[in-house]
Design an enzyme around this catalytic site. Structure first.
Site, PDB file in Angstrom:
ATOM      1  N   LYS A   1     -18.988  -2.393 -36.258  1.00  0.00           N
ATOM      2  CA  LYS A   1     -17.670  -2.018 -36.765  1.00  0.00           C
ATOM      3  C   LYS A   1     -17.751  -1.699 -38.254  1.00  0.00           C
ATOM      4  O   LYS A   1     -18.440  -2.388 -39.017  1.00  0.00           O
ATOM      5  CB  LYS A   1     -16.688  -3.167 -36.527  1.00  0.00           C
ATOM      6  CG  LYS A   1     -15.251  -2.873 -36.946  1.00  0.00           C
ATOM      7  CD  LYS A   1     -14.369  -4.074 -36.659  1.00  0.00           C
ATOM      8  CE  LYS A   1     -12.922  -3.829 -37.054  1.00  0.00           C
ATOM      9  NZ  LYS A   1     -12.073  -5.006 -36.770  1.00  0.00           N
TER      10      LYS A   1
ATOM     11  N   SER B   1      -8.181  -4.441 -34.199  1.00  0.00           N
ATOM     12  CA  SER B   1      -8.695  -3.383 -35.045  1.00  0.00           C
ATOM     13  C   SER B   1     -10.109  -2.936 -34.693  1.00  0.00           C
ATOM     14  O   SER B   1     -10.628  -1.984 -35.288  1.00  0.00           O
ATOM     15  CB  SER B   1      -8.660  -3.836 -36.510  1.00  0.00           C
ATOM     16  OG  SER B   1      -9.499  -4.956 -36.724  1.00  0.00           O
TER      17      SER B   1
ATOM     18  N   SER C   1      -8.271  -9.003 -33.281  1.00  0.00           N
ATOM     19  CA  SER C   1      -8.871  -7.672 -33.400  1.00  0.00           C
ATOM     20  C   SER C   1     -10.120  -7.439 -32.569  1.00  0.00           C
ATOM     21  O   SER C   1     -10.543  -6.299 -32.414  1.00  0.00           O
ATOM     22  CB  SER C   1      -9.195  -7.380 -34.871  1.00  0.00           C
ATOM     23  OG  SER C   1      -8.011  -7.175 -35.590  1.00  0.00           O
TER      24      SER C   1
END
Length: 475
Positions: free
Chosen positions: A80, A156, A180
């Site tokens: 990420k 996220s 997330s």
């Protein structure tokens, strides 16, 4: 070779050991999937095929010599784009980030992956600075769902979720400050775990403080346990990191759940849950009961802590933007600006009061776990909704926290929680089951998730049908 993209990491490693498969072949299969699907879902903000293939060739040589670097040697893995990665920019989904600087340091999780021989294929998308539960940002646009390109992937860690769901790398590392990892895992039909705070070291420290965790995102619980064995390695840069476990998370993964006491909460007594989500989670509770667990329908006994969470989260958002020139704030996601502005209004007394709520929540959950080994809930009370929206249309909601009541409480308490797929909504979108344990019970959470997943297997996204993969099925 395309089928290699669907193999779990555990199977890939076994195939490398027997020399039935090469890490180069597996990496090429991952890039074939990226070529096929990433234009539709926009899961990656950076792809480095040349470097990944170099790493894969090095891994192949190690396997041929019988000297693998570690447990993930040769497994295609994404990162990420909130986590520092040496040689690649970490832009965090923001135009404010300067790509023209030295990127010479790995975050702890990235460093542990390199040491274990993982093949790093690229970086995945995030909302700007990871601030919300869906994935779109001013820099790279919106990331869509692996099951339906008109729907959000969640956030996220939405890029990671779509990548893993579509076989664009077996593994990914996400971050979770309010759900997330778990939210996009639920929306995408994959496994996502938020471990006990500090189990996976973080550096640099998050502006959102001790709400923030890193966690594995995988297709199988076994792969999540395999990643945990790697990611929980010590890193002195995180002053709050826990001591690494002395036993592998895989050691007792298949011991079952016979005799466990599990509390099942439909709605915490205050949340609204869509009927199809509620029905799937109730069926999952019956599956767990059939495996020998004692299931009691019970609420954990706390009021919605969203107000306290907002104090801490919004103040963190303000801290993020205060590191940049205010003259450039016009380039930021307008909703993030609103949240950061609210955070600037928070006083020290507000933060202390929020931490008192947090402490009381932790006390209540501690008491709950005196009776129950685990708590199960929906991961998210709704299915994935339209892409590029913070909240679903027609429900009168303002902020992403209003539709994620089951995730952020356990960032406040720092407990381990995992999402595993447990069904489909009426319109064919995945539903997640959340399993929560007391602090430091990560191995138990994984064991229960593995037992459920073995009893109720889940399929792959139907977008993969033209790749020769089976269509979606839910156990």
């Amino acid at each position: 070779m395309d089928d290699l993209a669907d193999l779990p990491a555990t199977d890939l490693v076994a195939a490398y050991r027997s020399k039935a498969v090469s890490p180069v072949e597996a990496t090429e299969a991952a890039f074939d999937r990226i070529a096929r699907f990433d234009a539709e879902v926009n899961a990656f903000c950076l792809i480095d095929e040349e470097e990944a293939l170099r790493q894969a060739r090095d891994s192949e040589s190690r396997w041929n010599r019988g000297t693998p670097a570690g447990a993930l040697d040769g497994v295609p893995t994404s990162i990420k784009d909130l986590l520092l990665t040496q040689g690649w920019p970490t832009l965090r989904g923001s135009r404010l980030s300067n790509p023209d600087q030295d990127w010479n340091e790995d975050a702890p999780s990235v460093a542990r992956l390199r040491e274990a021989g993982a093949v790093l294929i690229g970086k995945t998308t995030t909302p700007e600075f990871g601030w919300k539960g869906v994935t779109d940002n001013p820099l790279t646009g919106a990331t869509t769902n692996a099951w339906n390109e008109t729907r959000t992937s969640g956030g996220s860690s939405g890029g990671s979720a779509s990548a893993v769901a579509l076989g664009m790398g077996q593994l990914s590392v996400g971050t979770d400050g309010g759900g997330s990892v778990r939210i996009p895992a639920a929306f995408s039909g994959i496994v996502g775990m938020k471990p006990t705070y500090g189990a996976i070291p973080l550096y640099p420290s998050s502006p959102f403080g001790t709400l923030a965790h890193a966690g594995p995102m995988t297709r199988t619980v076994e792969d999540a346990a395999l990643m945990m064995d790697v990611l929980c390695g010590f890193d002195a840069r995180d002053w709050s990191a826990l001591r690494p476990p002395t036993e592998s998370y895989r050691a007792r993964l298949n011991d079952g759940i016979d005799g466990l006491r599990i509390g099942y909460s439909r709605d915490f007594g205050y949340a609204e849950v869509d009927p199809d989500v509620a029905a799937s989670v109730e069926q999952a509770a019956r599956v767990l009961a059939g495996l020998g667990a004692r299931i009691d329908e019970v609420d954990p006994g706390f009021d919605d802590p969203r107000g306290a969470y907002h104090v801490l989260w919004f103040a963190g958002a303000a801290k993020v933007l205060d590191g940049y020139d205010p003259e450039r704030w016009s380039e930021v996601d307008p909703a993030l600006l609103d949240v950061a502005d609210a955070g600037r209004q928070m006083s020290a007394m507000d933060v202390l009061a929020a931490n008192q709520v947090r402490a009381d929540l932790g006390r209540r959950m501690g008491a709950f776990h005196e009776t129950y080994d685990l708590l199960i809930t929906p991961t998210v009370p709704i299915g994935a909704f339209e892409v590029a929206a913070e909240t679903p249309a027609g429900r009168g909601l303002t902020r992403w926290t209003e539709w994620t009541p089951f995730t952020y409480p356990f960032n406040l308490t720092q407990q381990p929680a995992i999402s595993v797929p447990c069904g489909l909504t009426r319109d064919g979108m995945p539903i997640g089951l959340q399993l929560v344990g007391p602090r430091h019970s990560d191995a138990l959470v994984l064991r229960a998730a593995a037992a459920y997943a073995a009893a109720a297997p889940f399929g792959v996204p139907p977008m993969g049908d033209d790749a020769g993969r089976p269509g979606a099925t839910a156990g």
